[in-house]
Every structure is written in structure tokens, then in C-alpha cells.
Design an enzyme around this catalytic site. Structure first.
Site, PDB file in Angstrom:
ATOM      1  N   GLY A 171      43.025  34.419  43.653  1.00 17.65           N
ATOM      2  CA  GLY A 171      42.065  33.372  43.995  1.00 17.65           C
ATOM      3  C   GLY A 171      41.996  32.243  42.976  1.00 17.65           C
ATOM      4  O   GLY A 171      41.665  31.103  43.335  1.00 17.65           O
ATOM      5  N   GLU A 200      48.297  40.562  44.975  1.00 17.77           N
ATOM      6  CA  GLU A 200      47.489  41.172  46.044  1.00 17.77           C
ATOM      7  C   GLU A 200      48.114  42.401  46.683  1.00 17.77           C
ATOM      8  O   GLU A 200      47.388  43.290  47.146  1.00 17.77           O
ATOM      9  CB  GLU A 200      47.168  40.133  47.127  1.00 17.77           C
ATOM     10  N   ASP A 225      47.028  35.389  49.518  1.00 13.78           N
ATOM     11  CA  ASP A 225      46.298  34.449  50.376  1.00 13.78           C
ATOM     12  C   ASP A 225      45.981  33.151  49.605  1.00 13.78           C
ATOM     13  O   ASP A 225      46.805  32.717  48.815  1.00 13.78           O
ATOM     14  CB  ASP A 225      45.056  35.128  50.971  1.00 13.78           C
ATOM     15  N   GLY A 284      39.649  36.788  43.262  1.00 13.28           N
ATOM     16  CA  GLY A 284      38.394  36.881  43.996  1.00 13.28           C
ATOM     17  C   GLY A 284      37.648  38.136  43.577  1.00 13.28           C
ATOM     18  O   GLY A 284      38.268  39.104  43.131  1.00 13.28           O
TER      19      GLY A 284
HETATM   20  C1  QUE Z   1      45.403  42.960  42.233  1.00  8.05           C
HETATM   21  C2  QUE Z   1      44.589  41.954  42.672  1.00  8.05           C
HETATM   22  C3  QUE Z   1      43.383  41.668  42.011  1.00  8.05           C
HETATM   23  C4  QUE Z   1      43.017  42.447  40.906  1.00  8.05           C
HETATM   24  C5  QUE Z   1      43.859  43.455  40.469  1.00  8.05           C
HETATM   25  C6  QUE Z   1      45.036  43.709  41.146  1.00  8.05           C
HETATM   26  C7  QUE Z   1      42.484  40.625  42.447  1.00  8.05           C
HETATM   27  C8  QUE Z   1      41.283  40.457  41.719  1.00  8.05           C
HETATM   28  C9  QUE Z   1      40.984  41.265  40.614  1.00  8.05           C
HETATM   29  C10 QUE Z   1      39.772  41.136  39.846  1.00  8.05           C
HETATM   30  C11 QUE Z   1      39.812  40.857  38.481  1.00  8.05           C
HETATM   31  C12 QUE Z   1      38.660  40.771  37.725  1.00  8.05           C
HETATM   32  C13 QUE Z   1      37.418  40.984  38.312  1.00  8.05           C
HETATM   33  C14 QUE Z   1      37.367  41.278  39.684  1.00  8.05           C
HETATM   34  C15 QUE Z   1      38.526  41.354  40.423  1.00  8.05           C
HETATM   35  O1  QUE Z   1      41.863  42.218  40.234  1.00  8.05           O
HETATM   36  O2  QUE Z   1      42.780  39.909  43.427  1.00  8.05           O
HETATM   37  O3  QUE Z   1      36.145  41.476  40.234  1.00  8.05           O
HETATM   38  O4  QUE Z   1      36.270  40.924  37.589  1.00  8.05           O
HETATM   39  O5  QUE Z   1      40.428  39.492  42.121  1.00  8.05           O
HETATM   40  O6  QUE Z   1      45.855  44.712  40.724  1.00  8.05           O
HETATM   41  O7  QUE Z   1      44.925  41.212  43.728  1.00  8.05           O
END
Ligand code: QUE
Length: 355
Positions: free
Chosen positions: A116, A139, A147, A66
Site C-alpha cells: 500500500g 502480497e 494491488d 495496508g
Molecule cells: C506481506 C504483506 C504485508 C505485510 C507482510 C507480508 C502487508 C502489510 C504488512 C503490515 C506491516 C506493518 C503493519 C501492518 C501490516 O505486512 O501488505 O499492520 O503495522 O500491510 O509478509 O503484503
């Protein structure tokens, strides 16, 4: 003109969805989620659509999770927006729609599939993964919990595997994911387009639709190689079947192998409160319906969005400032009280309840 973040097309009887933020590893924005919920109920009823095929744009990711950075930005102006409420609410509705979808839901996963992204692939009827596949529910690394239906699907994996994946953020490649049942089959990256064309050419209808899709996928399936999990399962079951995070840490310490030391070191970096609520989530979701699990997770998500919670510190440290040094509150597992955990499972305003 900026390009659309998600693309929809009906072609050869397939409803094609492309997650289209390749520079952000196709991380899901609230806008993409709303677009999904606008289009996919229509496709479920539309006789011109025999199945849905979901892919990610670019050559690195299916979907990395997400878009949590926008949630972080909203938190900088407390009381400013409703994203923290609506993002999870609408995302979980999409997860549930995929779980209950009346037509084949086929994810062609040619890269990173985490958080996600897993919520879009794992609840569908079919998923195939290439040699570029990389899975995790990471997460707890950012002070959140697994989730998007993690409470449901992780507790249905064998032994303590789900607890292990949920707590440690351990990554899986395709051979292990096929072995665990997280994806159905391995299809080489170079053959994904051909598989999509074959699905477009296939008869897919009626009560046999899922078997018809199975038969098409079988023509493209390749050997993913040897999984690493079978040799690990004994240790995973020994150390991760426990009533509390403290007990898991004690078991890993007592176990004394190189593997156990590595897992313990991994746990020491993660949010203690996130680990504690994750273990409670898995206990509560283990024998619940998909819908009940999503209600539990929605309550948890809202508790994690309260000002000052570990989630914001985790996103700051890992994705914004990138100092990799989150200051968790409380800093160790013995600071986590029963009341702190229970606080994540109480009904909330605007609760997500299915009828
Ligand atoms: C743990 C996570 C997430 C994460 C890094 C973690 C996560 C997530 C993102 C993410 C990746 C690329 C994107 C962004 C978010 O990184 O849930 O906006 O461009 O969505 O160590 O849970």
C-alpha cells in the site's frame, strides 16, 4: 489523547503529508485513507498549494503497506462490518487520485516502501528514495495479490520484471529501484529535509511544474551505486515469461542454477491461488487504463475477502500468530482450477467503476 495517524500542513506553498504510525511502520489504516481523500482534492484546487510532499514519520518506514490486521480482526466476527469492502474501495480511489493529480505529487521515501505504500508513491509525478529504501510488493506472501495499481505499474516495467516482483515478493534496494524506474532518483537520507526546503523555496507553477520539480531534485541527487537487476534480467525473462504458474515452476526447475533454485524455494512458500490470480491480473491489466486496472483489482480484493480465503490464513500465520506456517487452500498449484481463478474477476456488488 492519541496522536493523529496522519498529519497535514500547508507550508511554503507545499502541501505536506506525514504518515504518522511509526510503530506500525506507517501502515495505512482506513481512517488515514479517508483523511487523504478528504484533504488532497482540496489541495488540488487550492492556489496556496503548488505541490504535495509525502513522507513517513520515524526513521524506519515510509509506509509498509495496508493495515491488514484490522481486516483479519473483522473476519473473526463474520458479517460484522464493512471494512473489507470500504478499505479497498477508498484506498483505490486515493491511488487513482494520485495517478491523475493535477499538481506535482512528490514522495520522499526514507525507509520501507511496500504494498500500500507503493500505491501512494509510484503513481505520483515524482519519488526519491534514500539509502534506507526497501521496496517490495509482498502480497502473495499473505495470500493476496499486488494491488494498489500493481497490475498497472508492474506490467509497464521492462521484460518479465513485473511478473518476477509480483510473484516472488523480491525486495529491491534503491539502486535497483532507480534502474527499474520504480523511483526517480536517489537522495541521501541526510539531505531529505534540505530537499523539502528547496522545494518550498522554488517556483513551481503552470505547465512546467513537473520540470521545475525535476530541476530541484537534480540538485540533491546522488549515485545510488550499482544495481543487481541487470545481471539477473536474462534469467528473469527466461523463467518468468510464461502462461501459468506451473510453467514458471517447470522453467525454474529445468533452468537448474542456484538462482533458479532460490526463486523456486521462494515460490513454494507462497499461496498457490494468490500466485495464480496474480498472473491472471497482470495479463488482464497489461494493456488497460489505470481505471480499468483498479476495477479489476477491486473485484479481486473482494473475492480474496470471502470467508476462509488464503488472505486470512496468511495474515494469521505471518502477522498475528507469527508461526510463519500458513496452510494454503489449495496447498499446491495443481489444486488451483480455472474456475477458482475466474471467480476473482467477476463484477461485485458496490463495484468500483470510474466514469
Ligand atoms: C506481506 C504483506 C504485508 C505485510 C507482510 C507480508 C502487508 C502489510 C504488512 C503490515 C506491516 C506493518 C503493519 C501492518 C501490516 O505486512 O501488505 O499492520 O503495522 O500491510 O509478509 O503484503
Amino acid at each position: 489523547m492519541s496522536e493523529a495517524e496522519i498529519l497535514f500542513e500547508v507550508k511554503d506553498g507545499l502541501g505536506l503529508i506525514t504518515l504518522n504510525r511509526p510503530k506500525a511502520l506507517n501502515a495505512l489504516t482506513h481512517g488515514m485513507i479517508l483523511e487523504l481523500e478528504r484533504v488532497i482534492p482540496d489541495w488540488e484546487k487550492n492556489p496556496a498549494v503548488k505541490a504535495v510532499v509525502l513522507r513517513g514519520a520515524g526513521d524506519r518506514a515510509f509506509c509498509a503497506g495496508g493495515d491488514v490486521t484490522n481486516l483479519y480482526r473483522e473476519s473473526l466476527n463474520p458479517g460484522s462490518g464493512t471494512l473489507r469492502r470500504d478499505f479497498f474501495y477508498d484506498e483505490y480511489i486515493v491511488n487513482r487520485r494520485i495517478y491523475r493529480y493535477a499538481k506535482p505529487w512528490i514522495s520522499l521515501i526514507d525507509g520501507i516502501d511496500m504494498g500500500g505504500g507503493v500505491g501512494l508513491s509510484v503513481h505520483g509525478s515524482h519519488s526519491v528514495a534514500s539509502e534506507k529504501f526497501l521496496f517490495a510488493m509482498p502480497e502473495t506472501t499473505i495470500g493476496l495479490f499486488p494491488d494498489v495499481g500493481g497490475g498497472y505499474f508492474l506490467t509497464r516495467l521492462q521484460g518479465a520484471l513485473g511478473t518476477f516482483l509480483a510473484l516472488t515478493s523480491h525486495r529491491l534496494k534503491v539502486a535497483d529501484a532507480v534502474w527499474a524506474g520504480i523511483v526517480d532518483a536517489h537522495v541521501p537520507s541526510a539531505r531529505m529535509n534540505e530537499l523539502q526546503a528547496a522545494l518550498g523555496a522554488a517556483d513551481i507553477f503552470g505547465p512546467g511544474a513537473n520540470q521545475q520539480v525535476d530541476a530541484v531534485i537534480a540538485r540533491f541527487t546522488a549515485d545510488p551505486g550499482l544495481p543487481t537487476l541487470p545481471a539477473m534480467m536474462h534469467d528473469i525473462d527466461r523463467c518468468f515469461s510464461a502462461e501459468s504458474v506451473a510453467e514458471i515452476e517447470a522453467k525454474l526447475k529445468a533452468f537448474g542454477s542456484e538462482w533458479a533454485e532460490k526463486q523456486l524455494a521462494a515460490l513454494m512458500k507462497l499461496s498457490p491461488l494468490a500466485m495464480a490470480i496474480t498472473l491472471e491480473q497482470l495479463k488482464r491489466c497489461a494493456n488497460r487504463s489505470f481505471e480499468d486496472s483498479m476495477t479489476i483489482e477491486y473485484r479481486m480484493s473482494q473475492a480474496c475477502m470471502r470467508p476462509g480465503r488464503d488472505f486470512f490464513e496468511g495474515v494469521r500465520a505471518l502477522l498475528i500468530d507469527k508461526d510463519q506456517k500458513p496452510r494454503w487452500n489449495p496447498p499446491t498449484i495443481d489444486g488451483v482450477t480455472r474456475a477458482m481463478v475466474e471467480d476473482h474477476f467477476k463484477p461485485v456488488a458496490n463495484d468500483l467503476v470510474f466514469d
